[in-house]
Design a protein around this motif. Structure first.
Motif, mmCIF file in Angstrom:
data_model
loop_
_atom_site.group_PDB
_atom_site.id
_atom_site.type_symbol
_atom_site.label_atom_id
_atom_site.label_comp_id
_atom_site.label_asym_id
_atom_site.label_seq_id
_atom_site.Cartn_x
_atom_site.Cartn_y
_atom_site.Cartn_z
ATOM 1 N N UNK A 93 0.859 -1.177 0.000
ATOM 2 C CA UNK A 93 0.000 0.000 0.000
ATOM 3 C C UNK A 93 0.897 1.228 0.000
ATOM 4 N N UNK A 94 0.645 2.121 -0.946
ATOM 5 C CA UNK A 94 1.358 3.394 -1.014
ATOM 6 C C UNK A 94 0.343 4.505 -0.752
ATOM 7 N N UNK A 95 0.728 5.452 0.115
ATOM 8 C CA UNK A 95 -0.171 6.575 0.386
ATOM 9 C C UNK A 95 0.572 7.890 0.171
ATOM 10 N N UNK A 96 -0.020 8.771 -0.645
ATOM 11 C CA UNK A 96 0.476 10.135 -0.801
ATOM 12 C C UNK A 96 -0.185 10.968 0.296
ATOM 13 N N UNK A 97 0.625 11.644 1.110
ATOM 14 C CA UNK A 97 0.101 12.294 2.318
ATOM 15 C C UNK A 97 0.471 13.773 2.382
ATOM 16 N N UNK A 98 -0.364 14.503 3.116
ATOM 17 C CA UNK A 98 -0.106 15.897 3.471
ATOM 18 C C UNK A 98 -0.543 16.048 4.921
ATOM 19 N N UNK A 99 0.364 16.518 5.786
ATOM 20 C CA UNK A 99 0.061 16.560 7.219
ATOM 21 C C UNK A 99 -1.030 17.562 7.584
ATOM 22 N N UNK A 100 -1.343 18.498 6.704
ATOM 23 C CA UNK A 100 -2.404 19.458 6.994
ATOM 24 C C UNK A 100 -3.724 19.048 6.353
ATOM 25 N N UNK A 101 -3.758 17.858 5.778
ATOM 26 C CA UNK A 101 -4.965 17.338 5.129
ATOM 27 C C UNK A 101 -5.848 16.649 6.176
ATOM 28 N N UNK A 102 -7.060 17.167 6.351
ATOM 29 C CA UNK A 102 -7.961 16.582 7.336
ATOM 30 C C UNK A 102 -8.335 15.144 7.027
ATOM 31 N N UNK A 103 -8.473 14.804 5.748
ATOM 32 C CA UNK A 103 -8.814 13.431 5.379
ATOM 33 C C UNK A 103 -7.655 12.487 5.674
ATOM 34 N N UNK A 104 -6.415 12.965 5.460
ATOM 35 C CA UNK A 104 -5.248 12.140 5.799
ATOM 36 C C UNK A 104 -5.216 11.854 7.293
#
Length: 249
Positions: free
Chosen positions: A97-108
């Motif tokens: 599983x690969x996840x593209x993330x952003x720490x300020x993303x509420x869904x993340x």
């Protein structure tokens, strides 16, 4: 009489071979009559329109899924073996599983506990996190911090920082990141210096280039085996994993 005419025109149109039915060859009166017949039929059978729209949407989604699967195949080396992204879970797992993330993303933030739970319960998933800061200066600052810690302190330190960044509710600043470093026992000055380095910038740039090629514009975005999922799976991450494994036999 009008109903009989409508039925007759619709029957003729449906019965004729596709090549034989040419609206351009109709006279103005025939075209008007046919248009009226189609309108009457739809008004009398509105579910036909709903069924047609549903079928079109299903075809669109299927086409998009095939296109996304081709993107995963095309860029598989960059997705699964980029040489810089953090790898967790079971490095020898049978599914990645690969996840593209952003720490300020509420869904993340919302899906992060579910990701950890699925990986821990399954025991046979290789997890890759790709830093993809797209929500402004604080996103970029947080990603640079996480990557700098990974490069200086290793994978375990990165995961600890990753979790802390998701838990943050205040602004991401040099001071708040320095406090995390002190709390976790890192050298705040060394980490801060690394954040602006070419090595950190290169990792973020590489992830952004990959996202652009894969037409990824939001977070979270998942790659589960051969499947690209844009957003949180509607059925849940565990169900999505089961579906991919079932499809692969």
């Amino acid at each position: 009489m009008k109903t009989l005419m409508t039925a007759a025109l619709m029957t003729a149109a449906l019965a004729a071979p596709a090549a034989a039915f040419d609206p351009a060859a109709m006279s103005d009166s025939e075209r008007a009559a046919f248009g009226e017949a189609v309108r009457d039929y739809i008004m009398q059978n509105p579910t036909v329109l709903v069924e047609a729209l549903n079928a079109m949407e299903a075809r669109r989604l299927a086409d998009e899924a095939e296109s996304d699967k081709l993107l995963v195949q095309t860029y598989s080396a960059e997705i699964f073996e980029d040489g810089h992204s953090w790898i967790g879970g079971n490095p020898a797992g049978d599914l990645t599983i690969v996840e593209f993330i952003d720490y300020r993303c509420g869904y993340c933030r919302r899906v992060a506990p579910e990701v950890d739970e699925v990986v821990a319960k399954d025991g046979n998933i290789r997890l890759i996190l790709k830093e993809f800061p797209i929500l402004g200066e604080e996103s970029d600052l947080a990603s640079r911090y996480a990557i700098a810690v990974k490069q200086l302190e290793g994978g375990e330190a990165y995961k600890a920082v990753h979790d802390r960044l998701y838990e943050m509710r205040g602004a991401v600043t040099a001071e708040s990141l320095g406090a995390i470093s002190e709390d976790l026992g890192f050298d705040p000055q060394a980490v801060a210096a690394r954040m602006g380095s070419d090595e950190v910038s290169a990792e973020i740039a590489s992830n952004r280039q990959l996202a652009e090629k894969m037409q990824i514009m939001g977070t979270p975005t998942f790659v589960i085996g051969p499947e690209l999922l844009r957003g949180i799976p509607s059925t849940g991450l565990a169900a999505a994993v089961e579906q991919v494994r079932a499809a692969e036999g």
